[in-house]
Design a protein around this motif. Structure first.
Motif, PDB file in Angstrom:
ATOM      1  N   ARG A   1      36.787  76.136  -3.646  1.00  0.00           N
ATOM      2  CA  ARG A   1      36.418  76.553  -2.242  1.00  0.00           C
ATOM      3  C   ARG A   1      35.484  76.217  -2.490  1.00  0.00           C
ATOM      4  O   ARG A   1      34.613  75.764  -1.685  1.00  0.00           O
ATOM      5  N   GLU A   2      34.269  76.106  -3.584  1.00  0.00           N
ATOM      6  CA  GLU A   2      33.067  75.715  -3.608  1.00  0.00           C
ATOM      7  C   GLU A   2      32.677  74.649  -3.662  1.00  0.00           C
ATOM      8  O   GLU A   2      31.840  74.137  -2.621  1.00  0.00           O
ATOM      9  N   PHE A   3      33.678  74.016  -3.963  1.00  0.00           N
ATOM     10  CA  PHE A   3      33.404  72.885  -4.090  1.00  0.00           C
ATOM     11  C   PHE A   3      33.998  72.132  -2.395  1.00  0.00           C
ATOM     12  O   PHE A   3      32.864  70.651  -2.089  1.00  0.00           O
ATOM     13  N   ALA A   4      34.325  72.158  -1.816  1.00  0.00           N
ATOM     14  CA  ALA A   4      34.986  72.364  -0.491  1.00  0.00           C
ATOM     15  C   ALA A   4      33.638  72.864   0.553  1.00  0.00           C
ATOM     16  O   ALA A   4      33.501  71.727   1.241  1.00  0.00           O
ATOM     17  N   ALA A   5      33.690  73.419   0.329  1.00  0.00           N
ATOM     18  CA  ALA A   5      32.287  74.273   0.917  1.00  0.00           C
ATOM     19  C   ALA A   5      31.552  73.581   1.496  1.00  0.00           C
ATOM     20  O   ALA A   5      30.260  72.928   1.824  1.00  0.00           O
ATOM     21  N   VAL A   6      30.774  73.124   0.068  1.00  0.00           N
ATOM     22  CA  VAL A   6      29.487  72.031  -0.285  1.00  0.00           C
ATOM     23  C   VAL A   6      30.157  70.467   0.199  1.00  0.00           C
ATOM     24  O   VAL A   6      29.150  70.033   1.282  1.00  0.00           O
ATOM     25  N   MET A   7      30.869  70.233  -0.281  1.00  0.00           N
ATOM     26  CA  MET A   7      31.701  68.498   0.646  1.00  0.00           C
ATOM     27  C   MET A   7      31.118  68.347   2.489  1.00  0.00           C
ATOM     28  O   MET A   7      30.321  67.875   2.841  1.00  0.00           O
ATOM     29  N   LEU A   8      31.713  70.009   2.437  1.00  0.00           N
ATOM     30  CA  LEU A   8      31.824  69.696   4.426  1.00  0.00           C
ATOM     31  C   LEU A   8      30.403  69.686   4.785  1.00  0.00           C
ATOM     32  O   LEU A   8      30.324  69.495   6.103  1.00  0.00           O
ATOM     33  N   GLN A   9      29.844  71.130   4.042  1.00  0.00           N
ATOM     34  CA  GLN A   9      28.385  70.925   4.711  1.00  0.00           C
ATOM     35  C   GLN A   9      27.259  69.668   4.717  1.00  0.00           C
ATOM     36  O   GLN A   9      27.048  69.558   5.656  1.00  0.00           O
ATOM     37  N   ASP A  10      28.039  69.007   3.116  1.00  0.00           N
ATOM     38  CA  ASP A  10      27.043  67.382   2.889  1.00  0.00           C
ATOM     39  C   ASP A  10      27.513  66.988   4.470  1.00  0.00           C
ATOM     40  O   ASP A  10      26.822  65.878   4.337  1.00  0.00           O
ATOM     41  N   MET A  11      28.579  66.477   5.310  1.00  0.00           N
ATOM     42  CA  MET A  11      29.244  65.566   5.237  1.00  0.00           C
ATOM     43  C   MET A  11      28.615  66.433   7.075  1.00  0.00           C
ATOM     44  O   MET A  11      28.990  65.240   8.199  1.00  0.00           O
TER      45      MET A  11
ATOM     46  N   LEU B   1      42.547  60.010   6.294  1.00  0.00           N
ATOM     47  CA  LEU B   1      41.305  59.780   5.695  1.00  0.00           C
ATOM     48  C   LEU B   1      40.292  60.772   4.583  1.00  0.00           C
ATOM     49  O   LEU B   1      40.103  60.243   3.700  1.00  0.00           O
ATOM     50  N   PHE B   2      39.736  61.383   6.033  1.00  0.00           N
ATOM     51  CA  PHE B   2      38.896  62.720   5.349  1.00  0.00           C
ATOM     52  C   PHE B   2      39.776  63.514   3.996  1.00  0.00           C
ATOM     53  O   PHE B   2      39.447  63.591   2.980  1.00  0.00           O
ATOM     54  N   LEU B   3      40.785  63.551   4.375  1.00  0.00           N
ATOM     55  CA  LEU B   3      41.705  64.210   2.744  1.00  0.00           C
ATOM     56  C   LEU B   3      41.784  62.996   1.789  1.00  0.00           C
ATOM     57  O   LEU B   3      42.091  63.958   0.780  1.00  0.00           O
ATOM     58  N   SER B   4      41.670  62.103   2.024  1.00  0.00           N
ATOM     59  CA  SER B   4      41.343  61.006   0.920  1.00  0.00           C
ATOM     60  C   SER B   4      40.271  60.617  -0.073  1.00  0.00           C
ATOM     61  O   SER B   4      40.188  61.023  -1.182  1.00  0.00           O
ATOM     62  N   ASP B   5      39.145  61.303   0.967  1.00  0.00           N
ATOM     63  CA  ASP B   5      38.159  60.940   0.237  1.00  0.00           C
ATOM     64  C   ASP B   5      37.969  62.779  -0.193  1.00  0.00           C
ATOM     65  O   ASP B   5      37.557  62.858  -1.360  1.00  0.00           O
ATOM     66  N   PHE B   6      38.710  63.561   0.190  1.00  0.00           N
ATOM     67  CA  PHE B   6      38.265  64.847  -0.217  1.00  0.00           C
ATOM     68  C   PHE B   6      39.189  64.771  -1.612  1.00  0.00           C
ATOM     69  O   PHE B   6      38.662  65.231  -3.300  1.00  0.00           O
ATOM     70  N   LEU B   7      40.316  63.674  -1.575  1.00  0.00           N
ATOM     71  CA  LEU B   7      41.405  64.556  -3.402  1.00  0.00           C
ATOM     72  C   LEU B   7      40.984  63.121  -4.339  1.00  0.00           C
ATOM     73  O   LEU B   7      40.198  63.793  -5.240  1.00  0.00           O
ATOM     74  N   ARG B   8      39.822  61.894  -3.240  1.00  0.00           N
ATOM     75  CA  ARG B   8      39.227  61.446  -4.667  1.00  0.00           C
ATOM     76  C   ARG B   8      38.179  62.091  -5.232  1.00  0.00           C
ATOM     77  O   ARG B   8      37.806  62.136  -6.563  1.00  0.00           O
ATOM     78  N   GLU B   9      37.526  62.566  -4.868  1.00  0.00           N
ATOM     79  CA  GLU B   9      36.273  63.825  -4.792  1.00  0.00           C
ATOM     80  C   GLU B   9      36.623  64.719  -6.473  1.00  0.00           C
ATOM     81  O   GLU B   9      35.998  64.895  -7.003  1.00  0.00           O
ATOM     82  N   VAL B  10      37.936  65.392  -5.382  1.00  0.00           N
ATOM     83  CA  VAL B  10      38.256  66.290  -6.584  1.00  0.00           C
ATOM     84  C   VAL B  10      39.025  65.267  -8.440  1.00  0.00           C
ATOM     85  O   VAL B  10      38.355  66.175  -9.401  1.00  0.00           O
ATOM     86  N   PHE B  11      39.167  64.995  -7.719  1.00  0.00           N
ATOM     87  CA  PHE B  11      40.029  64.332  -9.034  1.00  0.00           C
ATOM     88  C   PHE B  11      38.985  63.008  -9.566  1.00  0.00           C
ATOM     89  O   PHE B  11      39.126  63.745 -11.154  1.00  0.00           O
ATOM     90  N   LEU B  12      38.068  63.048  -9.029  1.00  0.00           N
ATOM     91  CA  LEU B  12      37.167  62.366 -10.117  1.00  0.00           C
ATOM     92  C   LEU B  12      35.543  63.023 -10.843  1.00  0.00           C
ATOM     93  O   LEU B  12      35.627  63.304 -11.601  1.00  0.00           O
ATOM     94  N   LYS B  13      35.112  64.985  -9.733  1.00  0.00           N
ATOM     95  CA  LYS B  13      34.557  65.906 -10.586  1.00  0.00           C
ATOM     96  C   LYS B  13      35.342  66.754 -11.124  1.00  0.00           C
ATOM     97  O   LYS B  13      34.264  67.140 -11.708  1.00  0.00           O
TER      98      LYS B  13
END
Length: 117
Positions: free
Chosen positions: A64-74, A46-58
């Motif tokens: 790396r920075e996007f992942a760090a911010v997303m992880l921090q927000d979660m 679920l986490f990987l699907s959410d992450f990839l969806r956000e990457v493809f949308l944004k």
């Protein structure tokens, strides 16, 4: 200018038949272990699907920075103050470590880093 894929040509003679068989067994054990872990933790999918969806949308330029911010927000507030070194990560089975060491396969495990191996 020649294109570089970052991959070197394969050296089929680099490993002996025994090393090749040990590597094959190591890969099988690793895959089985990974499959068991993923089945026990469906939230990873679920986490990987959410992450990839956000990457493809944004479509961020710095993944790396996007992942760090997303992880921090979660991160739940109760975990936000925890230092990563205080988190518990199960270590890889000893036979995996030994096999990887013999075959010179780098393993990236925070537990192994802490053990200095």
């Amino acid at each position: 200018m020649a294109e570089s894929s970052g991959l070197e040509k394969l050296d089929f003679g680099a490993l002996s038949a025994e090393q090749q068989e040990r590597l094959r067994q190591f890969k099988i054990k690793t895959r089985i272990s990974n499959e068991k872990y993923l089945r026990a933790h469906p939230e990873v999918d679920l986490f990987l699907s959410d992450f990839l969806r956000e990457v493809f949308l944004k479509r961020p330029t710095d993944i790396r920075e996007f992942a760090a911010v997303m992880l921090q927000d979660m991160m739940p507030p109760e975990l936000a103050d925890r230092n990563q070194s205080s988190m518990s990560f199960p270590s890889m089975p000893p036979d995996f470590k030994e096999m990887a060491r013999k075959l010179r396969i780098p393993l990236f495990s925070s537990t192994m880093d802490r053990e200095g191996k």
